[in-house]
Design an enzyme around this catalytic site. Sequence first.
Site, PDB file in Angstrom:
ATOM      1  N   LYS A  61       0.703  -1.156  -0.157  1.00  0.00           N
ATOM      2  CA  LYS A  61      -0.043   0.065   0.150  1.00  0.00           C
ATOM      3  C   LYS A  61       0.978   1.387  -0.065  1.00  0.00           C
ATOM      4  CE  LYS A  61      -3.603  -2.306   2.245  1.00  0.00           C
ATOM      5  NZ  LYS A  61      -4.339  -2.689   3.684  1.00  0.00           N
ATOM      6  N   GLN A 105      -4.565  -1.417   9.958  1.00  0.00           N
ATOM      7  CA  GLN A 105      -4.527  -2.686   9.210  1.00  0.00           C
ATOM      8  C   GLN A 105      -5.170  -3.802  10.168  1.00  0.00           C
ATOM      9  OE1 GLN A 105      -3.414  -3.290   5.796  1.00  0.00           O
ATOM     10  NE2 GLN A 105      -3.879  -5.344   6.261  1.00  0.00           N
ATOM     11  N   ASP A 128     -10.736   3.584   4.900  1.00  0.00           N
ATOM     12  CA  ASP A 128     -11.459   2.250   4.574  1.00  0.00           C
ATOM     13  C   ASP A 128     -12.863   2.034   4.579  1.00  0.00           C
ATOM     14  OD1 ASP A 128      -9.823   0.130   3.892  1.00  0.00           O
ATOM     15  OD2 ASP A 128      -8.954  -0.416   5.861  1.00  0.00           O
TER      16      ASP A 128
END
Length: 291
Positions: A61, A105, A128
């Site tokens: 990422k 994460q 997200d």
Amino acid sequence: MVTDLADMVKPSVILDGKQTSQVLLADLKQEIQVLPEQHRPKLVVVIVGEDPASQVYVKRKAKVAQELGMHSEVRWLDATTPQVDLEREILDLNKDVSVHGILVQLPLPKHMNTLDILSVISPEKDVDGFHPVNQGRLLSGDLPPALPCTPAGVMHMLHAYQIPIAGQHAVVVGRSNIVGKPVGLLLLQENATVTVCHSRTQDLAAVCRQADILVAAVGIPRLIGADHVKEGAAVIDVGINRVDGKLVGDVDFEAVKEKVGYITPVPGGVGPMTIALLMRNTLSLYKAAGQ
Ligand code: NAD
């Protein structure tokens, strides 16, 4: 007139996630490159612990963000970090005006409450789309700038290949908060008739056979076989499973590919879309912040 059989059998289209994501990333790069160097979108990824798969994802990422010309940073915290310390870290990032997207994460270590942590991220920096406020906005149809990346990647793929959605019957297999439910809501938002299946669904194959669009997000290798698909359907395989050292999806690709109209491979399907959508989300949050 005799028609050659080969002319009658229309080969299925392989939905190429690598290529589709490259096109999207190239567009994003163009937009980002013209922004002043000191004032570009910034993504911060926070990782707790040493889960090897998570480490690979996080590095990837950060690398893609840099390739696009964004700013990015990875914050590594020890697996034993108390939840309150992670919360403090996130609160600091919320206050930092140079940061536009914050990603924690998952999965988090067992001593942490994931929903509590996701709720600490400012909804305006929730790259997200997992914050309860943003999930609520998705539910109500008031879509936030950053939608959950994998579901948004599925939609982007359908759009890129101009697969009709409105009025179609979409069957989603899996009801997780990160994939199944948001994919179902996004399909509904675009006027599909949506059925969501799960571990208690009876006669899964019969339900799936009704699908014009079938999305598999389960985590069981090759669960979806030829018996589960209607001829000509679009099949999107979100599953990532490791079998004998190889990545396979939730769909039995070889068994299904001749029967359907469109199908994503694994790897090279939805996977690359997810990371591209993360980048688009970061840029969208940057723009929404009025910058
Ligand atoms: P999850 O374990 O949270 O949810 C799985 C869902 O499948 C559950 O809702 C469960 O009810 C349902 N299910 C289980 N057994 C079933 C059965 N026999 N029949 C029908 N439904 C059944 O998983 P998740 O986080 O949603 O992930 C699903 C898959 O997608 C995994 O393989 C994961 O690795 C993959 N994934 C891929 C990406 C990507 O970028 N491509 C992103 C996220 C998840």
